[in-house]
Enzyme design. Structure first.
Site, PDB file in Angstrom:
ATOM      1  N   GLU A   1      -0.041  -1.498  -7.751  1.00 17.01           N
ATOM      2  CA  GLU A   1       0.840  -1.215  -6.625  1.00 17.01           C
ATOM      3  C   GLU A   1       2.237  -0.732  -7.014  1.00 17.01           C
ATOM      4  O   GLU A   1       2.955  -0.192  -6.173  1.00 17.01           O
ATOM      5  CB  GLU A   1       0.936  -2.428  -5.700  1.00 17.01           C
ATOM      6  CG  GLU A   1       1.823  -3.530  -6.195  1.00 17.01           C
ATOM      7  CD  GLU A   1       2.654  -4.120  -5.050  1.00 17.01           C
ATOM      8  OE1 GLU A   1       2.452  -3.761  -3.889  1.00 17.01           O
ATOM      9  OE2 GLU A   1       3.528  -4.926  -5.363  1.00 17.01           O
ATOM     10  N   ASN A   2       2.644  -0.926  -8.271  1.00 18.01           N
ATOM     11  CA  ASN A   2       3.962  -0.448  -8.731  1.00 18.01           C
ATOM     12  C   ASN A   2       3.845   0.633  -9.792  1.00 18.01           C
ATOM     13  O   ASN A   2       4.797   0.891 -10.539  1.00 18.01           O
ATOM     14  CB  ASN A   2       4.784  -1.605  -9.295  1.00 18.01           C
ATOM     15  CG  ASN A   2       5.060  -2.690  -8.283  1.00 18.01           C
ATOM     16  OD1 ASN A   2       4.661  -3.833  -8.471  1.00 18.01           O
ATOM     17  ND2 ASN A   2       5.734  -2.359  -7.203  1.00 18.01           N
TER      18      ASN A   2
ATOM     19  N   ASN B   1       2.212  -5.306  -1.344  1.00 17.70           N
ATOM     20  CA  ASN B   1       3.134  -4.868  -0.294  1.00 17.70           C
ATOM     21  C   ASN B   1       3.662  -3.450  -0.479  1.00 17.70           C
ATOM     22  O   ASN B   1       4.191  -2.853   0.462  1.00 17.70           O
ATOM     23  CB  ASN B   1       4.316  -5.839  -0.181  1.00 17.70           C
ATOM     24  CG  ASN B   1       5.051  -6.046  -1.490  1.00 17.70           C
ATOM     25  OD1 ASN B   1       4.453  -6.495  -2.463  1.00 17.70           O
ATOM     26  ND2 ASN B   1       6.335  -5.746  -1.527  1.00 17.70           N
ATOM     27  N   HIS B   2       3.506  -2.860  -1.673  1.00 15.58           N
ATOM     28  CA  HIS B   2       3.978  -1.490  -1.899  1.00 15.58           C
ATOM     29  C   HIS B   2       2.865  -0.440  -1.767  1.00 15.58           C
ATOM     30  O   HIS B   2       3.073   0.717  -2.123  1.00 15.58           O
ATOM     31  CB  HIS B   2       4.628  -1.364  -3.284  1.00 15.58           C
ATOM     32  CG  HIS B   2       5.974  -2.009  -3.373  1.00 15.58           C
ATOM     33  ND1 HIS B   2       7.086  -1.506  -2.739  1.00 15.58           N
ATOM     34  CD2 HIS B   2       6.389  -3.127  -4.027  1.00 15.58           C
ATOM     35  CE1 HIS B   2       8.129  -2.273  -3.000  1.00 15.58           C
ATOM     36  NE2 HIS B   2       7.735  -3.275  -3.762  1.00 15.58           N
TER      37      HIS B   2
ATOM     38  N   HIS C   1      -1.546 -11.744  -3.744  1.00 12.69           N
ATOM     39  CA  HIS C   1      -0.271 -11.082  -3.967  1.00 12.69           C
ATOM     40  C   HIS C   1       0.789 -11.816  -3.163  1.00 12.69           C
ATOM     41  O   HIS C   1       0.786 -11.764  -1.929  1.00 12.69           O
ATOM     42  CB  HIS C   1      -0.376  -9.617  -3.519  1.00 12.69           C
ATOM     43  CG  HIS C   1       0.692  -8.739  -4.078  1.00 12.69           C
ATOM     44  ND1 HIS C   1       0.686  -8.313  -5.387  1.00 12.69           N
ATOM     45  CD2 HIS C   1       1.814  -8.215  -3.510  1.00 12.69           C
ATOM     46  CE1 HIS C   1       1.740  -7.548  -5.598  1.00 12.69           C
ATOM     47  NE2 HIS C   1       2.446  -7.482  -4.471  1.00 12.69           N
TER      48      HIS C   1
END
Length: 269
Positions: free
Chosen positions: A39-40, A67-68, A152
């Site tokens: 996700e990052n 969340n990203h 997460h």
């Protein structure tokens, strides 16, 4: 089965290093599956279709997020067509993509669910309400041979509560998001492997993977809180856990894997 889970990939150097090591580790450690939280991976915020394709190309079997996930808008059309890239299962109804999948591998069927906690995170449906859905779809000895849940989230207590709620019903519960590896890897009382946070794969000479000066200034000068953060470009450490299951699907071992950078652990036996 023997499965490697790799924690949050932060930025270009970390993803290039992780992709290089996935090829090496799959053979060296005789891995049956590799799961990666991405996700990052695109500049520290989100993931792109080409990055996903690169991870699948080198041998990743399932990609999880958090969340990203929507930071790069082009991922929306991609995730609707790919059942091996997951977004948190408890995002609101109508969200594109899947939060849970089953992949049929040579060693057996592996089920993966991606969920996001509620404390200190963006608004999602109650994470505990998703437990029956996970257990129905990823039932050991019936639907899958190995099941892993990527939780997460920010609060260690909430992750621990979820781990214990799932104990004895899934192979492994692993935490992501804080970018800080915890030392509590263990087999819970009823046979589920657990760790509160696997840690990031990125530069640990940083503040959770970001340039120290940029991140520190946000705390020293709150008026600059919205200033842009940049990924720290030092030598990355790959952080993960290796989980081995027994016949029946519960775990017999969980071991941290940290290679490269400041946190390297060289014992891969």
């Amino acid at each position: 089965m023997k499965v490697l889970f790799i924690g949050d990939i932060v930025g270009r150097r970390a993803r290039n290093y992780a992709q290089e090591k996935i090829i090496e580790l799959k053979t060296k450690l005789k891995l049956d599956a590799i799961i990666v939280n991405v996700e990052n991976s695109a500049g520290g915020f989100g993931v792109t279709p080409s990055i996903c394709d690169d991870f699948f190309r080198v041998g990743a079997d399932v990609l999880t997020t958090g969340n990203h996930i929507w930071d790069k808008r082009e991922i929306i059309s991609y995730i609707t067509k790919n059942d091996r890239l997951l977004r948190p299962l408890n995002m609101i109804e109508g969200t594109p993509g899947l939060g849970m999948t089953i992949v049929d591998l040579d060693a057996g069927k592996i089920g993966v669910a991606n969920i996001m906690t509620n404390l200190f995170m963006q608004k999602t449906d109650n994470v505990f309400d998703k437990i029956p859905d996970i257990l129905e779809n990823l039932k050991l000895k019936k639907n899958v041979d190995f099941s892993l849940i990527d939780i997460h989230g920010e609060a260690s207590s909430e992750k621990m509560a979820l781990g214990n709620a799932l104990d004895g019903k899934v192979t492994a519960v692993v935490g992501t998001h804080t970018h800080v590896p915890t030392a509590d890897y263990q087999i819970l009382e009823n046979g589920t492997a657990y760790i509160t946070d696997v840690g990031m794969s990125g530069d640990y000479n940083s503040i959770i993977g970001m340039n120290k000066k940029d991140a520190l200034n946000r705390f020293l000068f709150p008026q600059n809180k919205k200033s842009r953060l940049e990924v720290s470009n030092g030598e990355p450490t790959l952080c993960g856990v290796i989980i081995e299951s027994e016949i029946g699907g519960l775990s017999k071992s969980i071991k941290p894997l940290r290679i490269g950078g400041k946190l390297e652990q060289t014992n891969l036996e």
